[in-house]
Design a protein around this motif. Sequence first.
Motif, mmCIF file in Angstrom:
data_model
loop_
_atom_site.group_PDB
_atom_site.id
_atom_site.type_symbol
_atom_site.label_atom_id
_atom_site.label_comp_id
_atom_site.label_asym_id
_atom_site.label_seq_id
_atom_site.Cartn_x
_atom_site.Cartn_y
_atom_site.Cartn_z
ATOM 1 N N ARG A 161 -10.934 -18.801 39.800
ATOM 2 C CA ARG A 161 -9.613 -18.995 38.904
ATOM 3 C C ARG A 161 -9.274 -20.538 39.378
ATOM 4 O O ARG A 161 -9.336 -20.756 40.510
ATOM 5 C CB ARG A 161 -8.542 -17.972 39.583
ATOM 6 N N PHE A 162 -9.092 -21.527 38.425
ATOM 7 C CA PHE A 162 -8.765 -22.769 38.722
ATOM 8 C C PHE A 162 -7.708 -23.412 37.695
ATOM 9 O O PHE A 162 -7.325 -22.492 36.851
ATOM 10 C CB PHE A 162 -9.980 -23.683 38.521
ATOM 11 N N VAL A 216 -11.382 -18.505 34.899
ATOM 12 C CA VAL A 216 -10.132 -17.982 34.688
ATOM 13 C C VAL A 216 -9.340 -18.994 34.823
ATOM 14 O O VAL A 216 -8.862 -19.736 35.804
ATOM 15 C CB VAL A 216 -9.761 -16.682 35.768
ATOM 16 N N VAL A 217 -8.522 -19.443 33.812
ATOM 17 C CA VAL A 217 -7.865 -20.957 33.683
ATOM 18 C C VAL A 217 -6.326 -20.802 33.574
ATOM 19 O O VAL A 217 -5.868 -20.069 32.734
ATOM 20 C CB VAL A 217 -8.376 -21.610 32.552
ATOM 21 N N CYS A 218 -5.932 -21.447 34.710
ATOM 22 C CA CYS A 218 -4.351 -21.575 34.793
ATOM 23 C C CYS A 218 -4.156 -23.001 34.245
ATOM 24 O O CYS A 218 -4.797 -23.924 34.494
ATOM 25 C CB CYS A 218 -4.097 -21.215 36.406
ATOM 26 N N LEU A 219 -2.994 -22.915 33.516
ATOM 27 C CA LEU A 219 -2.399 -24.145 33.007
ATOM 28 C C LEU A 219 -1.284 -24.782 33.570
ATOM 29 O O LEU A 219 -0.807 -25.736 33.201
ATOM 30 C CB LEU A 219 -1.945 -23.893 31.292
ATOM 31 N N TRP A 223 -6.913 -16.441 30.509
ATOM 32 C CA TRP A 223 -5.769 -17.832 30.686
ATOM 33 C C TRP A 223 -4.521 -17.311 31.543
ATOM 34 O O TRP A 223 -4.071 -16.027 31.211
ATOM 35 C CB TRP A 223 -5.171 -17.935 29.153
ATOM 36 N N ILE A 224 -4.025 -17.995 32.388
ATOM 37 C CA ILE A 224 -2.778 -17.662 33.078
ATOM 38 C C ILE A 224 -1.996 -19.020 32.908
ATOM 39 O O ILE A 224 -2.367 -20.096 33.369
ATOM 40 C CB ILE A 224 -3.252 -17.581 34.837
ATOM 41 N N GLY A 256 -2.314 -13.852 31.032
ATOM 42 C CA GLY A 256 -1.577 -13.098 32.059
ATOM 43 C C GLY A 256 -0.627 -14.173 32.643
ATOM 44 O O GLY A 256 -0.454 -15.253 32.096
ATOM 45 N N ILE A 257 -0.159 -13.481 33.845
ATOM 46 C CA ILE A 257 0.783 -14.327 34.539
ATOM 47 C C ILE A 257 0.241 -14.135 36.100
ATOM 48 O O ILE A 257 -0.209 -13.073 36.370
ATOM 49 C CB ILE A 257 2.227 -13.753 34.325
ATOM 50 N N ALA A 258 0.379 -15.106 36.939
ATOM 51 C CA ALA A 258 0.074 -15.088 38.322
ATOM 52 C C ALA A 258 1.589 -14.973 38.992
ATOM 53 O O ALA A 258 2.155 -15.933 38.848
ATOM 54 C CB ALA A 258 -0.589 -16.302 38.651
#
Length: 431
Positions: free
Chosen positions: A96-97, A134-137, A179-180, A240-242
């Motif tokens: 996850r980054f 797993v990509v966080c924006l 995606w997060i 999703g959401i973190a």
Amino acid sequence: MNANKKFPDGFLWGASTAAHQVEGGNQNDWTEWEKENAENLAEKAKTFWLFNDAQRKNFPEMLDRENYISGRASDHYNKFEEDILLMKELGMNSYRFSIEWARVEPKKGEFDSNEIEHYRKVIKALKDNGIEPVVCLYHFSNPLWFRDIGGWGNREAAKHFEGFVKYVSGEFAEEVKYWIPLNEPVMYANMSAFRIGPWIDWPYKKPGLSSWLRMFGNFVHAHRLAYSAIKKVNSESFVGIAKNYTPFEVRNKSPLSFCVSRLSNRMHNERFLKAVCQEVDFIGINYYARTGIKAGFSNPKSWFNQNEDEVVSDLGWEVYPEGLYRSLKTAGKFGKPIYVTENGIADAEDMKRAEFIRGHVEAMTKALEEGVDLRGYFYWSLLDNFEWANGFWPRFGLIEVDYKNGCKRTVRESAREYGRIIQSRSSKIES
Ligand code: BGC
């Protein structure tokens, strides 16, 4: 509890990072703020962090202004290939980054295709090595133009963010499944409006409840817009959401503590999940510790974190794996798949990390056995990194970074232990 229960096939085992904390060379609201505030932060650290002799002895760098300037951070922007090989060596099947908004959209509506190519290389290298991206924006840092129009307090904030999400999700529609859009939006609002959170300070300051509510509403709207934008380009995406999740516990008999605990639980843990639960395919839980509450006549900030503290991290955070189990059980009630998107310990000597991971993996085992639809675990963090306004001294990494020596990587023994857990898919290692 059967601690030997295996985790299911397809379970994601990985680690997390955030762009500003590891990449280096960023230009955003944090980099500007760091330069202006480094001296002040070093001064504040004298009283804020030095709560015992060991800390004073072990982390003298907290008194140095350089500690508070992210600079080249962990140099992950240049060393991502080496880092991906290390993930593979440790047996991880996911990473996850975050993609840095300020790099990709340095000016409003102007997108930098070179930066997209950089992230394309990262994603390709991950996939070539069998690692699911797993990509966080959004992970706390803002482009300067966005800061200048009022950041997350601006009425149109969500619309501005949507432009970036549409562009990036369109570019990676085929390559990225997970995606997060947002990391810990409530924590961001707490730090900005109430200065409540784990950091010594925060660049975005808009004190007050109405400001908190405005940011909260903007984040909910931003999540919803991002969810539709990503699903529109690929309906198979998993979005999703973190969410930071903190169990609150009352530690005295005061009715005030009871009220504060309930209110904290509503505002910090539940409200956002309730608001977005129709627009998430999974819930990501970021879990670090619980917080005991002793409300009284003292400064309200001292009401929190009244824990038992038998084992603590270098930041003084209590190690309490049961809190992860409780968080998973509560999040499980939303009926969505769950991932632990962050969980980690600041432990420079690497004396407590392996046990920390084992304890939390056991807590996950218990939740799984009781029917929680848990599908992945991401240790925070892959690398030692820039811990926001606390700077570089807290060491969360599975991989040590030698900042004085070209950011040289050394895999910690606890990371090898994590590798063994991944291999046996159990908290109990089979020999
Ligand atoms: C944040 C990370 C941070 C970690 C440890 C989380 O709340 O998402 O960026 O480094 O906590 O403080």
